[in-house]
Write an enzyme that holds these catalytic residues in place. Sequence first.
Site, PDB file in Angstrom:
ATOM      1  N   ARG A 179      43.362 -31.796 129.868  1.00  0.00           N
ATOM      2  CA  ARG A 179      42.740 -32.452 128.723  1.00  0.00           C
ATOM      3  C   ARG A 179      42.183 -33.787 129.174  1.00  0.00           C
ATOM      4  O   ARG A 179      42.890 -34.582 129.804  1.00  0.00           O
ATOM      5  CB  ARG A 179      43.762 -32.658 127.597  1.00  0.00           C
ATOM      6  CG  ARG A 179      44.337 -31.341 127.074  1.00  0.00           C
ATOM      7  CD  ARG A 179      45.431 -31.572 126.076  1.00  0.00           C
ATOM      8  NE  ARG A 179      45.932 -30.299 125.543  1.00  0.00           N
ATOM      9  CZ  ARG A 179      46.903 -30.192 124.645  1.00  0.00           C
ATOM     10  NH1 ARG A 179      47.480 -31.282 124.178  1.00  0.00           N
ATOM     11  NH2 ARG A 179      47.297 -29.015 124.215  1.00  0.00           N
ATOM     12  N   HIS A 293      41.941 -19.737 119.931  1.00  0.00           N
ATOM     13  CA  HIS A 293      43.227 -20.422 120.129  1.00  0.00           C
ATOM     14  C   HIS A 293      43.150 -21.886 119.700  1.00  0.00           C
ATOM     15  O   HIS A 293      43.740 -22.775 120.319  1.00  0.00           O
ATOM     16  CB  HIS A 293      43.679 -20.321 121.584  1.00  0.00           C
ATOM     17  CG  HIS A 293      45.168 -20.155 121.738  1.00  0.00           C
ATOM     18  ND1 HIS A 293      45.756 -18.974 122.121  1.00  0.00           N
ATOM     19  CD2 HIS A 293      46.189 -21.011 121.542  1.00  0.00           C
ATOM     20  CE1 HIS A 293      47.075 -19.122 122.172  1.00  0.00           C
ATOM     21  NE2 HIS A 293      47.359 -20.360 121.823  1.00  0.00           N
ATOM     22  N   ASP A 324      40.369 -17.487 112.482  1.00  0.00           N
ATOM     23  CA  ASP A 324      41.338 -18.556 112.728  1.00  0.00           C
ATOM     24  C   ASP A 324      40.641 -19.652 113.515  1.00  0.00           C
ATOM     25  O   ASP A 324      40.155 -19.405 114.615  1.00  0.00           O
ATOM     26  CB  ASP A 324      42.501 -17.967 113.537  1.00  0.00           C
ATOM     27  CG  ASP A 324      43.623 -18.951 113.786  1.00  0.00           C
ATOM     28  OD1 ASP A 324      43.411 -20.167 113.635  1.00  0.00           O
ATOM     29  OD2 ASP A 324      44.719 -18.505 114.147  1.00  0.00           O
ATOM     30  N   GLY A 326      39.639 -24.146 112.668  1.00  0.00           N
ATOM     31  CA  GLY A 326      38.840 -25.197 112.058  1.00  0.00           C
ATOM     32  C   GLY A 326      38.869 -25.268 110.552  1.00  0.00           C
ATOM     33  O   GLY A 326      38.166 -26.093 109.968  1.00  0.00           O
TER      34      GLY A 326
END
Length: 405
Positions: A179, A293, A324, A326
């Site tokens: 990240r 994800h 799935d 947001g």
Amino acid sequence: MASTKDWFESVAEAQRRARRRLPKSVYYALVGGAEQGITLSDNVAAFDEIGFRPHIADLPPQREQSTTVLGQEIDLPVLISPTGVQAVDPEGEVAVARAAASSNIQNPLNPEQTVSTGMGLSSFASRSVEDVCAVNDKVFFQVYWAGSREDILARALRAKEAGAKGLIVTLDWTFATRRDWGSPPIPEKMDLRAMAQFAPEVITKPRYLLDWARSGKLPDLTVPNMVPPLGGAAPTFFGAYGIWWTTPQPTWDDIAWLREQWGGPFMIKGIMHPDDARRAVDAGASAISVSNHGGNNLDGTPAAIRALPAVVDAVGDQVEVVMDGGVRRGADVVKALALGARACMIGRAYLWGMAAQGERGVSNVLSILYKGIDEALLGLGKNSVHELTRDDLIIPENFTRASKL
């Protein structure tokens, strides 16, 4: 109504309260995405590109939201998405399951009932499938392809014995853990060393500390649903993650085998490409989840809502399609349903609700979404979520980013 001490009027407000209450490492574990966060951001931003075509007269006095997913009737087209170890509240997944089973939302079509929905429970959850099924009779147990075929099947059959009504197999993960903003430190277990390490963070969050002190326990970072089939201790989260990481990726034959062995409603989660949607149908799936994800898979993948239309077109009515990624308001759910989804799954939204107000906060989030769906149906002149079509939307050119698929 305006937000109060005990009520927040938006998911954004729940997130702000979660940030104030949670230690920094816990909060950033909930909000981060893979790599640069391109997919994470697009999951939310893509909804803003879609507009509505409203009506202004002869609007329906009541609107119906109920539907079925994996054979279970739910009162609103929103499901709890499975997420891993939940250290945001001492009750963890049990609190979520109770809120989903009885959200404290009065059903306008049947005032004697409250609105309820189903829950996906992660195999990496902090509470056992037995504990969760005891408080919610619409649980779908989620597995990763981790360990041998026999180990995976044993976990699934344990869940079925506990009362799970369906199985969710999550396949969207490439282990892109890097990240750009840095990954928060997460301890292997809460021992004296870990407590000393995180004390500076926790001491500045007195409400979080007090909630855990009242519970008489420390955050449990073991995963009881991954107990070895032949007995032994539950692994830590990182131990379970290691099993998953080192297991060879499954083939479509593996998925078809598990579907046959399970013998009940079966969802494949992580579909973003029409070809994979068609393969899921061939493997015998009852449902598929269009998902990246939550932005934690391959960064640069488009938002789930962008992939949804092509996936729906590829499978037609051969399989249930949920989405799935947001979802932050009821209008987002309505947009996904108009594009062909049967329901949406939420993750961060309910976790922020739980961080803000525990079980009551999860109910608060479901209430926000329920009311938002109702308001959008009213504005569109729809009696039911089942009447929604793409004609209700204004979709910009090349929104799907799928012209070459």
